[in-house]
Write an enzyme that holds these catalytic residues in place. Structure first.
Site: not given
Length: 317
Positions: A232, A229, A258-259
């Site tokens: 990093g 998050g 995240g992707d």
């Protein structure tokens, strides 16, 4: 070429609120957007934006508007016979960046549907730089589906990345080292779910996250990219461990961050970058995604790799 499998794709509908979400109340909406999505689809979308070839495998009718949208966006989409309509996921975004997701289950698949997806993937994997298995599994799919596909891909020397959660993630970990992919991308909560650690501690302490991720590398996983998050991300390989802090970011929506991080890592690998630079590119993509509305996938122009600091974690070289 980056080959992606999205076994449970979705139409991602994002509702942006003018104020904080108030349960049971009537609220005004600033905007509503809708986009063909799913983890693998998002990675293919990022690949197109970066000028890298990609093929997206997913269950949908050939003439489904979902497929037409991807083709119009320049994504080489290879649909296989679906069990039903593409599901709809709703994301509610508040002004401070708080995101609430309502994910529908989708259609129930059987063994034939799953084999069609696996077969389409295996036919194209030999010509891919990376094959990515991403997202949740549809109803009817056994949790071991990803683990089984990884084993089949390893048998043909394909390089595999996996990004999933809950039961499919646990099944993959339980099947190590036979099912070990070349790359896994858990977040802090997902990492804690099978290492027994505290999710909040892992997200706030990169050294602890690296220590937990090391258990996967020790069991055969090639590399582990842990997204943390606002803190990093951490990268752990057999050669070492590194942490990258993100640039200053005004969070608008965390959907797809995240992707995007996973894609950034893959892009760095394809370009031959060393591990610390692959991590920096991953964090640059994830941070850029968090600063964009809805499920918007960042383009190279959005990246600020110059503001990212990568540090070596203890015991690494």
């Amino acid at each position: 070429m980056i080959l992606t499998l999205t076994p449970n794709p979705s139409i991602d509908r994002t509702i942006t609120l003018a104020g904080a979400l108030a349960r049971g109340q009537v609220q005004r909406v600033l905007s509503v957007t809708s986009q063909a999505g799913g983890k693998g689809v998002n990675i293919s979308r990022a690949s197109v934006s970066a000028g890298e070839p990609t093929v997206a495998v997913l269950p949908a009718a050939k003439d489904d508007p979902f497929v037409m949208e991807l083709l119009a966006a320049g994504i080489d989409c290879r649909p296989v016979t679906p069990a039903g309509d593409v599901r709809v996921n709703v994301t509610i975004t508040e002004p401070d960046g708080t995101t609430t997701k309502l994910n529908s289950p989708g259609a129930t698949v059987d063994a034939a549907h799953l084999e069609a997806m696996a077969g389409a993937l295996l036919a194209r994997a030999p010509s891919a730089s990376w094959t990515v298995l991403a997202g949740s599994l549809p109803h009817g799919a056994p949790p071991e589906f990803y683990a089984a596909v990884v084993r089949r891909l390893r048998a043909i020397d394909a390089r595999v990345a996996v990004d999933t959660s809950e039961a499919p993630l646990r099944a993959l970990v339980d099947a190590l080292p036979d099912s070990a992919p070349d790359l896994m991308k858990p977040n802090g909560e997902e990492l804690a779910s099978f290492t027994g650690g505290d999710a909040e501690e892992l997200e706030s302490n990169p050294a602890k996250a690296a220590e937990a991720a090391r258990t996967l590398v020790d069991r055969g996983v090639g590399a582990v990219l842990v997204t943390l998050g606002g803190n990093g991300a951490v990268l752990v390989t057999a050669e070492g461990a590194w942490h990258a802090a993100p640039p200053p970011t005004t969070v608008v929506s965390t959907v797809g961050a995240g992707d995007s991080s996973l894609f950034g890592y893959l892009l760095g690998d394809i370009r031959g970058l060393p591990a610390p630079d692959r991590l920096a590119l991953a964090v640059a993509y994830g941070s850029a995604a968090a600063g964009l509305p809805g499920t918007t996938i960042p383009e190279p122009v959005h990246l600020r790799t110059d503001l990212i600091n990568v540090t070596v974690l203890g015991g690494s070289a």
